[in-house]
Design an enzyme around this catalytic site. Sequence first.
Site, PDB file in Angstrom:
ATOM      1  CD  GLU A  91      -2.785  -1.171   2.463  1.00 51.92           C
ATOM      2  OE1 GLU A  91      -3.991  -1.398   2.335  1.00 51.92           O
ATOM      3  OE2 GLU A  91      -2.242  -1.001   3.576  1.00 51.92           O
TER       4      GLU A  91
HETATM    5  C1  NGO Z   1      -3.984  -4.561   4.879  1.00 50.73           C
HETATM    6  C2  NGO Z   1      -2.992  -3.489   5.217  1.00 50.73           C
HETATM    7  C3  NGO Z   1      -2.758  -3.363   6.722  1.00 50.73           C
HETATM    8  C4  NGO Z   1      -4.079  -3.348   7.473  1.00 50.73           C
HETATM    9  C5  NGO Z   1      -4.861  -4.588   7.118  1.00 50.73           C
HETATM   10  C6  NGO Z   1      -6.199  -4.622   7.821  1.00 50.73           C
HETATM   11  C7  NGO Z   1      -1.936  -5.292   4.409  1.00 50.73           C
HETATM   12  C8  NGO Z   1      -0.891  -6.203   3.925  1.00 50.73           C
HETATM   13  N1  NGO Z   1      -1.812  -4.003   4.560  1.00 50.73           N
HETATM   14  O1  NGO Z   1      -3.150  -5.729   4.783  1.00 50.73           O
HETATM   15  O2  NGO Z   1      -2.034  -2.203   6.981  1.00 50.73           O
HETATM   16  O3  NGO Z   1      -3.826  -3.330   8.855  1.00 50.73           O
HETATM   17  O4  NGO Z   1      -5.086  -4.697   5.734  1.00 50.73           O
HETATM   18  O5  NGO Z   1      -6.976  -5.713   7.476  1.00 50.73           O
END
Ligand code: NGO
Length: 490
Positions: free
Chosen positions: A302
């Site tokens: 992300e």
């Molecule tokens: C995503 C995000 C995390 C969040 C999570 C919550 C990933 C790999 N990055 O998973 O920062 O905490 O969702 O479900």
Amino acid sequence: MRPDRSIAVVPRPVSVVVANDPFVLDGSTQVSAGGDEAAVAGYLVDALRASTGLPLTATPEPAPGVISLRLDGDIDLGAEGYRLDVDRESVRLRAREPAGLFRGVQTLRQLLPATIERDTVQPGPWQVPGVCIVDRPRFMWRGAMLDVARHFFTVDEVKRFIDLAVLYKINVLHLHLTDDQGWRIAIDRWPELTGIGASTEVGGGRGGFYPKADYTDIVDYAGTRYVTVVPEIDVPGHTNAALASYPQLNCDGRAPQPFTGTQVGFSALCLDRPSTYEFLADVFDEVAAITPGPFLHVGGDEARTVPDHEYAAFATRIQKIVASTGKRAVGWQEMAAGTLEAGSVVQYWNIDEGPARLLEAVRTGAQVLLSPADRAYLDMRYDARTALGNDWAGCVEVRDAYEWDPATAVDGVTEADVIGVEAALWTETVADIDDVEFMTFPRLPAIAEVAWSPADRREWEDFRFRLAAQAPRWEAMAANFHRSPQIPWT
Ligand code: NGO
């Protein structure tokens, strides 16, 4: 398949035959083990003594009325496989490696009455059914991830999490050590990471961090349970805590305020400043030096503010930084945008992204670690009434966590491409160890069985009953859990 509910072991072993009379522990029972088996024997004695009150000791002498642990090169069941033979005279546990003995001890614990898990003396009788069990894991990586960045958890809490997980033969503890809301591991050359970056958490609490000695304490404790710690330093996104600690990591040279909310995707290290790469080299170097396991997790998820071509170059470069420490890189699936190093592991999580990048990754020889969010994310709500949790991937009840197969989870990714399965507990809404346990149980045992048991030994109707039999164990250990309406709890 005819369920054999009398042998309620989770994960289900490869083969179980009930052939003999039971063995009963009594005042004359001894644990026999040689020097190489001594560590596991000591663990077993500790596990049995408090509740049985029996004067068990580990002795090198073979004796009648004995629980014997033996390393045996002829037990051809891999590094974690074991064979357990129980009859009226003895309990014999054999494995090629100590890790196999340790996994077998977990089976033995589950064959004993649930009261074995209490820490005060209980009445017994301490009967073990007369089984012959032959067992080995399907996948080598059976992980549990704990996010200690969104909310901080103490060393004792992490040890508790390890102890609950190893009962289900989990062998990797992935610690998500850094995120926007907190930096949790001391780095000598960049002291403000913890000086400033560790001082808060989601909701504005006090946060915290592990001095290196605390981290080593966790790693050593995990090691005595044959659990490998995989530390994650999440870069280049999810880095507000680092950015707040050092202005020079920001493109505008200005440190942002600490962050205590739950949004994602807004932060990134400045990728065209040399100081960023000095920072990364130092951090991964110091973390590698205190991590005996072969993997360092680089995050990579992300980084929404980084343009695609810059991200791809970074994903390639960060793997080289990890390789220079002698470790293998693990990254969330986004990392596959870079050129993958031999030995890199790509962790699948985002079910909304098509399989193209993962397929490309396995074509270039990478292995895939499976944490599909709609199956393996322990932070998802169980159902609409669950007070805690996220729901962007939907609700994840026990059956969702259980009923899927790693060999068909991603189109085109085959069993041979899969290194294993990992359950991930993100802690935006999970503030203390009670919450951790509630979100973890009973889903972690479901994921553990997905990762351990052969596909043809897994069946929901049978699993429900074996899982129900775990509840008295959690109660004996004072562990919180979700009383899922899908499970016939007694
Ligand atoms: C995503 C995000 C995390 C969040 C999570 C919550 C990933 C790999 N990055 O998973 O920062 O905490 O969702 O479900």
